[in-house]
Write a protein that holds these residues in place. Structure first.
Motif, PDB file in Angstrom:
ATOM      1  N   LEU A   1       0.652  -1.211  -0.006  1.00  0.00           N
ATOM      2  CA  LEU A   1       0.290  -0.018  -0.139  1.00  0.00           C
ATOM      3  C   LEU A   1       0.813   1.262   0.082  1.00  0.00           C
ATOM      4  CD1 LEU A   1      -2.636  -0.911   2.664  1.00  0.00           C
ATOM      5  CD2 LEU A   1      -2.933  -0.898   0.051  1.00  0.00           C
ATOM      6  N   SER A   2       0.350   2.453  -0.711  1.00  0.00           N
ATOM      7  CA  SER A   2       0.852   3.775  -0.625  1.00  0.00           C
ATOM      8  C   SER A   2       0.198   4.481   0.449  1.00  0.00           C
ATOM      9  CB  SER A   2       1.143   4.287  -1.866  1.00  0.00           C
ATOM     10  OG  SER A   2      -0.231   4.654  -2.572  1.00  0.00           O
ATOM     11  N   VAL A   3       0.757   5.420   0.839  1.00  0.00           N
ATOM     12  CA  VAL A   3      -0.295   6.580   1.838  1.00  0.00           C
ATOM     13  C   VAL A   3       0.102   7.851   1.368  1.00  0.00           C
ATOM     14  CG1 VAL A   3       0.007   7.433   4.132  1.00  0.00           C
ATOM     15  CG2 VAL A   3       0.405   5.089   3.915  1.00  0.00           C
ATOM     16  N   SER A   4      -0.847   8.528   0.955  1.00  0.00           N
ATOM     17  CA  SER A   4      -1.015   9.947   0.617  1.00  0.00           C
ATOM     18  C   SER A   4      -1.332  10.678   1.924  1.00  0.00           C
ATOM     19  CB  SER A   4      -2.271  10.150  -0.420  1.00  0.00           C
ATOM     20  OG  SER A   4      -1.949   9.270  -1.376  1.00  0.00           O
ATOM     21  N   ILE A   5      -0.613  11.769   1.997  1.00  0.00           N
ATOM     22  CA  ILE A   5      -0.528  12.698   3.048  1.00  0.00           C
ATOM     23  C   ILE A   5      -0.753  14.358   2.362  1.00  0.00           C
ATOM     24  CG2 ILE A   5       0.768  13.804   4.919  1.00  0.00           C
ATOM     25  CD1 ILE A   5       2.006  11.207   5.242  1.00  0.00           C
ATOM     26  N   ASN A   6      -1.692  15.027   3.035  1.00  0.00           N
ATOM     27  CA  ASN A   6      -1.899  16.268   2.421  1.00  0.00           C
ATOM     28  C   ASN A   6      -0.894  17.120   3.201  1.00  0.00           C
ATOM     29  OD1 ASN A   6      -4.767  16.419   0.994  1.00  0.00           O
ATOM     30  ND2 ASN A   6      -4.941  14.917   2.767  1.00  0.00           N
ATOM     31  N   ILE A   7      -0.159  18.061   2.325  1.00  0.00           N
ATOM     32  CA  ILE A   7       0.861  18.930   2.968  1.00  0.00           C
ATOM     33  C   ILE A   7       0.226  20.707   2.840  1.00  0.00           C
ATOM     34  CG2 ILE A   7       3.308  19.818   2.660  1.00  0.00           C
ATOM     35  CD1 ILE A   7       2.924  16.933   3.208  1.00  0.00           C
ATOM     36  N   SER A   8       0.364  21.577   3.765  1.00  0.00           N
ATOM     37  CA  SER A   8      -0.035  22.581   3.986  1.00  0.00           C
ATOM     38  C   SER A   8       1.025  23.586   3.030  1.00  0.00           C
ATOM     39  CB  SER A   8      -0.252  23.044   5.359  1.00  0.00           C
ATOM     40  OG  SER A   8       0.943  23.138   5.867  1.00  0.00           O
ATOM     41  N   VAL A   9       0.511  24.706   3.189  1.00  0.00           N
ATOM     42  CA  VAL A   9       1.519  25.776   2.221  1.00  0.00           C
ATOM     43  C   VAL A   9       2.522  25.979   3.209  1.00  0.00           C
ATOM     44  CG1 VAL A   9       1.817  28.278   1.512  1.00  0.00           C
ATOM     45  CG2 VAL A   9      -0.304  26.741   0.983  1.00  0.00           C
ATOM     46  N   ARG A  10       2.352  26.346   4.438  1.00  0.00           N
ATOM     47  CA  ARG A  10       3.233  26.926   5.385  1.00  0.00           C
ATOM     48  C   ARG A  10       4.336  25.660   5.673  1.00  0.00           C
ATOM     49  NH1 ARG A  10       3.200  30.821   8.971  1.00  0.00           N
ATOM     50  NH2 ARG A  10       1.008  31.269   8.775  1.00  0.00           N
ATOM     51  N   GLN A  11       3.567  24.415   5.825  1.00  0.00           N
ATOM     52  CA  GLN A  11       4.832  23.234   5.950  1.00  0.00           C
ATOM     53  C   GLN A  11       5.610  23.165   4.817  1.00  0.00           C
ATOM     54  OE1 GLN A  11       2.666  19.670   6.390  1.00  0.00           O
ATOM     55  NE2 GLN A  11       4.548  18.611   7.007  1.00  0.00           N
TER      56      GLN A  11
END
Length: 837
Positions: free
Chosen positions: A671-681
């Motif tokens: 399995l692959s994992v998708s993670i949301n990234i914020s602008v500031r991060q």
């Protein structure tokens, strides 16, 4: 034997004679050096105190002789203290000549000491000359030695002896400017300087003596001529020391006389000051008109004394004013005459100082402001005022400018925040008596930053000026208008009806009128610009705090902006409650991380064959009191408070840790994992290093990590975004563009960005709820075609019905995510769900 001869590598140092010093004579020589320096500095002070060139030269000569003689006496006292195992005599001529460089160096250093202001260049040059003079005197005096030994010098100590003399002499001169801020007494500074100078003289001598080698010879070595014995030299040194004491006594006596003269001079000056006080009371406040104004017992006005500037102020000569000053009243502005006369009467009645500002007219009728300031004195035949009058026209203009800057917006001319708060406060005070209602209308221009960014700040200023003109011209004359900040304005409506509903209706009508008024196009730099505005309204009655009224209208405006802008919102009490709750929640976010209240849920992503190929990690907050809080509510709060960076790091760490754990299970390992990234991060300087370190620490295959970026994130700084993405892609990390299709420039930039997959926003998916192609479905098909063209995987979000699923399949989309397959699940629930399939 030569004047200077240096030892070399062939010199047999073991044959050198050993000498010793008598400590009492060493101490005596040091005291002689300090006394000489103190005496010289006394004469330097006398040189500064006198104005006569001849007397100055006298002090200069005596001081140079005292200081130079002291150096000479110290040297030969030190020589008396030095005992060698051979007889030592001294050539008389060179012994006497050796005093010359010391006196010359002393003359130079006294010239420096006598300067009114010591500069570092003068200090440095004086130190160099004094050090060099001490050295020349010493080594010349050494050349006078007559003894059965050859005299050689060690070169390193020879150089060191001269440098020590230069450094310490320089430091002695620097004592006064360095310590003046800390030591006020001149005598202490002078004593400290003398001690340091004495150390310079003595240190050079004894270091030079240490540099001297005496190698025994068969014959007497030394210059030819008359020689004197060591005892005779001692007597000569004593004579010089006694002469030095006499000169020092003369210097002290002269200093005492100088102090007496200074005291007499100070007393004379104080006496002169007492005699001149009366005139000083008249002239102390120039420039302007200096005067004595008198009102006689019969009421007659005169100026017994007036400077020539009375012509400029009152168009009258000093001679005329001394006879009759009644004509002065004719040039005082008619509006100020009565007040000025009353102020004079009050001063006369109480004999208090007179201060008054008034206007006078010139011959052309132009007015200027003047300020009168004087002190009255009761006299036998009336009262006299002594003082001055100055022109304060420029100061008045400056006061008006300061007042305008303090209370008015410089660009638009409207009130500023400070002034509108004062107006609100006065309005609230008035409402306590009248029982009327009032309202604050708070306006904020939508997308004002975009205008500045596209057409420049000058265009933004034009818009603000035109907005201010429309507001001030269209609003009733009884309203107050203000510009509060860059693109924020306020309108205050007073004296609204005492009926709350009616007051609210009127305020709403005015706000709607403003909304309509500002929607009309503006002409900006030759362009037609349409503006929208968010408006908040707060109606109130006394008692209220002025700043609180403004805050509540601002809060209502923020709700109008959150609703999409171009709206009017009234303040509701629930808004404050919500803001307070948001604040409390925002403060609790930092504790949530520490107390492990956050967790990750996973929503499966399936391919066209129904196989689970990956998951999207979605953060949840399990609040101990409020229960599960959705990320849509707390993530914006975290971004506002800059806590999103810590949350983002935690999500990445948890995602990598979960991938590591799944590697041990064959069912989950792929399995692959998708993670949301914020602008500031994403734009943190260490983001790439952080993710690289996590992948290495947990030994995760980078290809199983997908970072989801939004279009607005990458377009914030396209070049930097591409650079960071390429760095991570080099490791194997994958990228997905989230919410694709909702922006205005996704298609044009997609080719530049190294994305591996595109996620179709659920808004477009839901348009085909019944499996039928709607008008918006053409956008979905276009997205699918572009993604396939660029070789990108395509994931459809928000798939909730089988009809949507089949339509997406038929259109060429092969990856899906949504409630049709599974909701976001806790990790244990997800693993259980996957094993049951």
């Amino acid at each position: 034997m030569s004047l200077l001869a240096f030892a070399d590598q062939t010199t047999d140092l073991s044959q050198a004679l050993s000498g010793s010093h008598q400590h009492l004579l060493v101490l005596l020589s040091l005291l002689i050096a300090i006394l000489a320096a103190h005496t010289g500095f006394n004469f330097g002070q006398l040189m500064r105190s006198t104005q006569s060139h001849n007397i100055r030269r006298l002090w200069h000569g005596l001081g140079a002789i005292a200081l130079g003689g002291g150096v000479w006496a110290m040297h030969f006292s030190g020589m008396m203290a030095y005992e060698l195992p051979v007889e030592v005599n001294y050539q008389l001529g060179i012994t006497l000549v050796s005093i010359v460089p010391a006196i010359l160096a002393a003359a130079v250093i006294l010239h420096v000491v006598a300067l009114p202001q010591l500069h570092w260049r003068s200090i440095g040059l004086g130190g160099i000359f004094m050090g060099a003079g001490i050295g020349m005197m010493h080594y010349t005096g050494m050349a006078a030695m007559v003894l059965q030994a050859e005299r050689l010098y060690r070169l390193d100590l020879f150089i060191a002896s001269v440098l020590v003399a230069v450094v310490l002499a320089t430091l002695a001169l620097a004592v006064r400017p360095l310590l003046r801020p800390f030591v006020a007494q001149d005598e202490i500074l002078k004593l400290l300087s003398a001690v340091v100078m004495g150390l310079a003289i003595a240190s050079m001598h004894y270091l030079a003596m240490h540099a001297t080698l005496y190698l025994p010879t068969e014959t007497i070595q030394g210059l030819s001529g008359t020689s004197i014995s060591k005892s005779t030299l001692g007597a000569l040194a004593v004579m010089v020391a006694v002469a030095l004491l006499l000169i020092a006594s003369v210097a002290v006596w002269m200093r005492q006389r100088l102090h007496r003269v200074e005291r007499v001079s100070d007393q004379s000056e104080r006496l002169a000051l007492l005699w001149s006080q009366r005139m000083q009371r008249i002239s102390e406040r120039v420039p302007g008109l200096v005067y004595q104004f008198k009102r006689s017992s019969d009421g007659h006005f005169t100026f017994p004394y007036a400077s020539e500037s009375i012509r400029d102020f009152y168009q009258i000569s000093p001679q005329q004013a001394a006879l009759d000053a009644s004509g002065v009243m004719d040039v005082i502005h008619p509006d100020d005459r009565e007040g000025m006369l009353l102020s004079i009467e009050r001063s006369a009645a109480t004999l208090s100082p007179w201060h008054y500002e008034y206007r006078v007219l010139d011959e052309q009728g132009n007015s200027r402001w003047v300020f009168g300031n004087s002190v009255p004195e009761q006299e036998a035949d009336g009262i006299s005022w002594y003082g001055f009058i100055t022109d304060i026209t420029e100061r008045k203009a400056a006061d008006e400018t300061i007042h305008r800057l303090a209370y008015y917006d410089e660009l638009t001319g409207l009130f500023n925040r400070k002034k509108i708060l004062l107006c609100l406060q006065e309005l609230v005070q008035d409402m306590k008596q009248s029982q009327h209602f009032a309202a604050v209308i708070y306006l904020d221009l939508d997308d004002f930053k975009r205008l500045n960014d596209t057409l420049g700040h000058q265009a933004g200023d034009q818009l603000l000026l035109q907005v201010a003109n429309r507001i001030s011209l269209e609003m009733p004359a009884t309203t107050f208008c203000a510009r509060l900040s860059s693109d924020e304005f306020a309108v205050v409506l007073g004296r609204l009806p005492a009926v709350p509903a009616l007051a609210r209706d009127i305020a709403g009508q005015q706000a709607a009128q403003l909304l309509q008024l500002l929607q009309r196009p503006f002409s900006i730099s030759g362009h037609q610009y349409s503006c929208s505005v968010s408006i908040g309204v707060y109606t109130f009655s006394a008692p209220e705090q002025a700043d609180e009224c403004l805050k509540r209208a601002d809060l209502a405006m923020s709700y109008a902006k959150q609703a999409g802008g171009n709206e009017v919102r009234f303040f509701l009490p629930g808004m404050l409650t919500e803001v307070e709750q948001r604040f409390v929640l925002q403060q609790a976010i930092s504790q949530a991380l520490a107390q492990q209240q956050f967790c990750l849920f996973y929503q499966p992503q399936l391919n066209h064959a129904g196989q689970v190929v990956g998951v999207e990690a979605l953060i949840r907050w399990q609040h101990p009191e409020r229960g599960m809080i959705a990320p849509a509510y707390f993530i914006p709060l975290a971004e506002e408070s800059e806590q999103i960076e810590a949350i983002g790091r935690w999500v990445l760490q948890q995602g990598c840790q979960q991938l590591q754990g799944w590697q041990r299970d064959p069912l989950l390992a792929g399995l692959s994992v998708s993670i949301n990234i914020s602008v500031r991060q994403f734009y943190q300087p260490d983001f790439v290093d952080l993710l690289t370190g996590l992948l290495r620490y947990y030994q995760v295959n980078p290809a199983q990590m997908t970072l989801e970026l939004t279009e607005s994130l990458v377009l914030r700084d396209l070049d930097d975004a591409v650079h960071r993405m390429q760095q991570l892609k080099a490791l194997g990390v994958r990228f997905a563009m989230d919410d694709f299709g909702t922006g205005y420039s996704s298609l044009s930039y997609l080719s530049r960005l190294p994305f591996d997959e595109v996620k179709i926003d659920q808004y477009f998916v839901r348009q085909s709820e019944h499996g039928e192609k709607t008008r918006d479905w053409a956008i979905v098909e276009a997205i699918i075609g572009i993604a396939n063209t660029f070789g990108m995987a395509l994931v459809a979000e928000g798939v909730e019905t089988e009809a949507q699923h089949q339509l997406l399949l038929a259109s060429g989309c092969h990856y899906f995510q949504g409630y049709l397959f599974a909701r976001p699940l806790a990790v244990a629930d997800f693993e259980h769900w996957l094993r049951r399939r």
